[in-house]
Enzyme design. Structure first.
Site, PDB file in Angstrom:
ATOM      1  N   MET A 284       0.750  -1.218   0.069  1.00  0.00           N
ATOM      2  CA  MET A 284      -0.100  -0.027  -0.099  1.00  0.00           C
ATOM      3  C   MET A 284       1.014   1.231   0.020  1.00  0.00           C
ATOM      4  O   MET A 284       1.777   1.254   0.797  1.00  0.00           O
ATOM      5  CB  MET A 284      -0.896  -0.054   1.293  1.00  0.00           C
ATOM      6  CG  MET A 284      -1.680   1.451   1.558  1.00  0.00           C
ATOM      7  SD  MET A 284      -2.326   1.685   2.997  1.00  0.00           S
ATOM      8  CE  MET A 284      -3.738   0.661   2.950  1.00  0.00           C
TER       9      MET A 284
ATOM     10  N   ASP B 114       0.081   5.693  -1.426  1.00  0.00           N
ATOM     11  CA  ASP B 114      -0.876   7.005  -1.227  1.00  0.00           C
ATOM     12  C   ASP B 114      -2.433   6.630  -1.171  1.00  0.00           C
ATOM     13  O   ASP B 114      -2.895   5.712  -2.091  1.00  0.00           O
ATOM     14  CB  ASP B 114      -0.672   7.773  -2.725  1.00  0.00           C
ATOM     15  CG  ASP B 114       0.502   7.784  -3.017  1.00  0.00           C
ATOM     16  OD1 ASP B 114       1.884   7.593  -2.379  1.00  0.00           O
ATOM     17  OD2 ASP B 114       0.710   8.788  -4.016  1.00  0.00           O
TER      18      ASP B 114
ATOM     19  N   GLN C 282      -3.090   3.338  -3.453  1.00  0.00           N
ATOM     20  CA  GLN C 282      -1.994   2.567  -4.405  1.00  0.00           C
ATOM     21  C   GLN C 282      -1.905   1.225  -3.586  1.00  0.00           C
ATOM     22  O   GLN C 282      -1.513   1.105  -2.614  1.00  0.00           O
ATOM     23  CB  GLN C 282      -0.869   3.266  -4.648  1.00  0.00           C
ATOM     24  CG  GLN C 282      -1.095   4.807  -5.349  1.00  0.00           C
ATOM     25  CD  GLN C 282      -1.433   4.365  -6.801  1.00  0.00           C
ATOM     26  OE1 GLN C 282      -0.542   4.404  -7.438  1.00  0.00           O
ATOM     27  NE2 GLN C 282      -2.431   4.507  -7.085  1.00  0.00           N
TER      28      GLN C 282
ATOM     29  N   PHE D  90      -2.102   5.023 -11.525  1.00  0.00           N
ATOM     30  CA  PHE D  90      -1.379   5.696 -10.315  1.00  0.00           C
ATOM     31  C   PHE D  90      -2.402   6.663  -9.696  1.00  0.00           C
ATOM     32  O   PHE D  90      -3.673   6.617 -10.093  1.00  0.00           O
ATOM     33  CB  PHE D  90      -0.445   6.758 -10.969  1.00  0.00           C
ATOM     34  CG  PHE D  90       0.944   5.925 -11.144  1.00  0.00           C
ATOM     35  CD1 PHE D  90       0.953   4.557 -11.377  1.00  0.00           C
ATOM     36  CD2 PHE D  90       2.195   6.630 -11.213  1.00  0.00           C
ATOM     37  CE1 PHE D  90       2.212   3.986 -11.301  1.00  0.00           C
ATOM     38  CE2 PHE D  90       3.398   6.138 -11.234  1.00  0.00           C
ATOM     39  CZ  PHE D  90       3.352   4.634 -11.479  1.00  0.00           C
TER      40      PHE D  90
ATOM     41  N   ARG E 173       0.783  14.129 -13.033  1.00  0.00           N
ATOM     42  CA  ARG E 173      -0.048  13.041 -12.227  1.00  0.00           C
ATOM     43  C   ARG E 173      -0.895  13.506 -11.159  1.00  0.00           C
ATOM     44  O   ARG E 173      -0.440  14.598 -10.681  1.00  0.00           O
ATOM     45  CB  ARG E 173       0.963  11.917 -11.877  1.00  0.00           C
ATOM     46  CG  ARG E 173       2.228  12.487 -10.869  1.00  0.00           C
ATOM     47  CD  ARG E 173       2.973  11.106 -10.841  1.00  0.00           C
ATOM     48  NE  ARG E 173       4.319  11.275 -10.074  1.00  0.00           N
ATOM     49  CZ  ARG E 173       5.404  11.893 -10.539  1.00  0.00           C
ATOM     50  NH1 ARG E 173       5.592  11.731 -11.863  1.00  0.00           N
ATOM     51  NH2 ARG E 173       6.543  11.963  -9.755  1.00  0.00           N
ATOM     52  N   ASP E 174      -1.275  12.551 -10.617  1.00  0.00           N
ATOM     53  CA  ASP E 174      -2.104  12.819  -9.090  1.00  0.00           C
ATOM     54  C   ASP E 174      -3.381  13.912  -9.238  1.00  0.00           C
ATOM     55  O   ASP E 174      -3.182  14.508  -8.496  1.00  0.00           O
ATOM     56  CB  ASP E 174      -0.943  13.125  -8.257  1.00  0.00           C
ATOM     57  CG  ASP E 174      -0.209  12.055  -8.170  1.00  0.00           C
ATOM     58  OD1 ASP E 174      -0.208  11.099  -8.626  1.00  0.00           O
ATOM     59  OD2 ASP E 174       0.961  12.352  -7.735  1.00  0.00           O
TER      60      ASP E 174
ATOM     61  N   TRP F 257       9.202   6.773   1.532  1.00  0.00           N
ATOM     62  CA  TRP F 257       9.697   5.979   0.692  1.00  0.00           C
ATOM     63  C   TRP F 257      11.231   5.614   1.342  1.00  0.00           C
ATOM     64  O   TRP F 257      11.793   4.428   0.976  1.00  0.00           O
ATOM     65  CB  TRP F 257       9.893   6.705  -0.497  1.00  0.00           C
ATOM     66  CG  TRP F 257       8.692   6.775  -1.301  1.00  0.00           C
ATOM     67  CD1 TRP F 257       8.191   8.017  -1.522  1.00  0.00           C
ATOM     68  CD2 TRP F 257       8.077   5.671  -1.954  1.00  0.00           C
ATOM     69  NE1 TRP F 257       6.794   7.699  -2.325  1.00  0.00           N
ATOM     70  CE2 TRP F 257       6.803   6.148  -2.641  1.00  0.00           C
ATOM     71  CE3 TRP F 257       8.143   4.253  -2.211  1.00  0.00           C
ATOM     72  CZ2 TRP F 257       5.859   5.653  -3.461  1.00  0.00           C
ATOM     73  CZ3 TRP F 257       7.196   3.806  -2.804  1.00  0.00           C
ATOM     74  CH2 TRP F 257       6.093   4.440  -3.405  1.00  0.00           C
TER      75      TRP F 257
END
Length: 461
Positions: A25, A27, A43, A84, A148-149, A288
């Site tokens: 897992m 975002d 995600q 994404f 993105r996002d 991360w």
């Protein structure tokens, strides 16, 4: 066909934070309310406890605390190498997902990619159909491949989308698009861009734009910031720009970037406007560059407690939503705690502790005998410090001066969320407790405490 990953042991499984049933897992996505249910997507890679071709996991809740995990909402198809991050919006009695399609034409080179924006919808909030004419938006000419996002909201009859982007100058920026139907989009404005790579980043991920207590807020996760004093010590940060949109230029006239959480394990926020008008935020309770010891147990990652946001004293304050009180079971502590005595909390607990002035220096220690988390306040600088006994264990930020120091701490089997002075500062931590956690007050300053054991297994899979 590959089998979904299965959890092999419960040793670090959280009691009341949302996790996957197995697999990876990151975002949170699609935070929304539809037909009586709160929905959160995330995600998700079901087949290994590591990042892979991204799917959208899905859970729903009546109260934002007790979550029911549902099946995969989105999976990559022949046209996508990953679904994404994105968001959700209710329109025409359907729940629409707006997400980034990630494409890697050269499978041998994961950095050879392009990204576009796509939609899917559902009438029941469970089963989703992708739009047959995807994508609905491709990157502009003055953009690199980083695009993105999407975070989408409705204002009157129009929909708006804020996107994370990188201009050809290789600086992060937020673009805003407008649509009447979620299918056709036109660029409305470049809302804001980084002033420099070092101070505000080369790419802005997971942007979110909203009005809060008289301020316009751009919440996002910039990549590439250099450490600066106590700031920016994770690989990537999450924070906000706050100010007002100029009605003529449509640009956000704003201050400097401010971190919204100061812990080791917080990234990729998303907010929603609840039906009762609260602005509620949730985030990935990892980062991360953080170790994830649960990987060897067949799962990885979790989401934070939902937090209500407000603006006060020129900054954003966060408080756990009121619904977290439902988690309380038996009361563990009530009254003052004696200095240097240990009081057992267990592995799932809420602790509220208020110190009278002049509380300073080392304040308290949370420990299971092996893992430690110490909280301190420097008397002259008002620098609040947490220190866990791990490599790179210290994180710190400055508090405003006040007549008392209030702490609210949520412990779970492998986490701690710390709220200081009603959420003026927060620190989010993954701590892999090995046993019963105790609290020890380290100062002679007068205090009052209250603590509860919290519900286990608040989630169903």
């Amino acid at each position: 066909m590959a089998e979904p990953m299965k959890v092999t042991t419960q040793r670090y499984r959280l009691g009341y934070h949302l996790m996957t049933p197995g697999g990876w897992m990151n975002d949170p996505n699609g935070f929304s309310f539809f037909k009586g249910w709160y929905h959160i997507f995330y995600q998700f890679y079901p087949y290994k406890a590591e990042w892979g071709p991204m799917h959208w996991g899905h859970a729903r809740s009546r109260d934002l605390i007790h979550w029911e995990t549902l099946g995969v909402a989105l999976a990559p198809d022949a046209e996508e190498n990953g679904c994404f991050s994105g968001s959700a919006v209710v329109y025409d009695d359907k729940l629409w997902l707006v997400y980034t399609g990630h494409h890697t034409p050269n499978a041998r080179d994961p950095e050879d990619f392009y990204q576009d924006q796509r939609v899917a919808w559902s009438e029941d909030g469970i089963h989703f159909t992708k739009y047959g004419a995807n994508p609905v938006l491709t990157k502009p000419e003055d953009n690199t491949k980083h695009f993105r996002d999407p975070k989408v909201w409705q204002d009157g009859k129009d929909f708006y989308m804020v996107l994370g982007s990188q201009g050809l100058d290789h600086l992060g920026r937020a673009l805003v698009y407008r649509s009447e139907n979620l299918l056709s989009w036109q660029l409305a404005t470049e809302l804001s861009k980084a002033k420099s790579k070092e101070t505000e980043g080369y790419m802005w991920e997971c942007p979110d734009f909203f009005h809060l207590d008289g301020q316009d807020v751009l919440l996002m996760s910039p990549q590439g910031l250099d450490p600066d004093g106590d700031r920016f010590h994770n690989m990537n940060q999450t924070g906000y720009l706050m100010g007002h949109v100029n009605p003529e230029t449509k640009h956000l006239e704003r201050g400097e970037f401010v971190e919204i959480d100061h812990g080791h394990d917080f990234y990729a926020t998303q907010t929603m406007m609840a039906p009762d008008g609260r602005r509620i935020m949730i985030a990935w309770m990892n980062a991360w560059d953080s170790p994830m010891y649960e990987v060897e147990d067949g799962w990885a990652g979790a989401l934070t407690l939902p937090r209500e946001l407000h603006v006060k004293n020129g900054r954003i304050y966060q408080q756990p939503i009121a619904e977290v009180c439902q988690l309380r079971e038996n009361e563990l502590l009530h009254g003052p705690l004696e200095a240097e005595n240990e009081y057992a909390l267990g592995r799932k607990a809420e602790l509220q502790l208020t110190f009278e002035r002049p509380a300073a220096g080392r304040l308290l220690l949370l420990t299971d005998g092996e893992k430690h988390l110490q909280l301190s306040l420097e008397p002259d600088t008002h620098r609040f410090v947490i220190d866990r006994n791990t490599e790179d264990g210290e994180r710190a930020a400055k508090l405003l001066d006040s007549d008392e120091l209030k702490l609210r701490i949520f412990l779970d089997k492998s986490s701690a969320e710390i709220f200081v002075n009603d959420g003026e500062l927060t620190f989010t931590e993954r701590i892999y407790w090995q046993g019963v956690v105790s609290v020890r007050v380290l100062t002679s300053a007068k205090n009052q405490a209250q603590a509860w054991n919290l519900e286990d297994e608040a989630n169903t899979y």
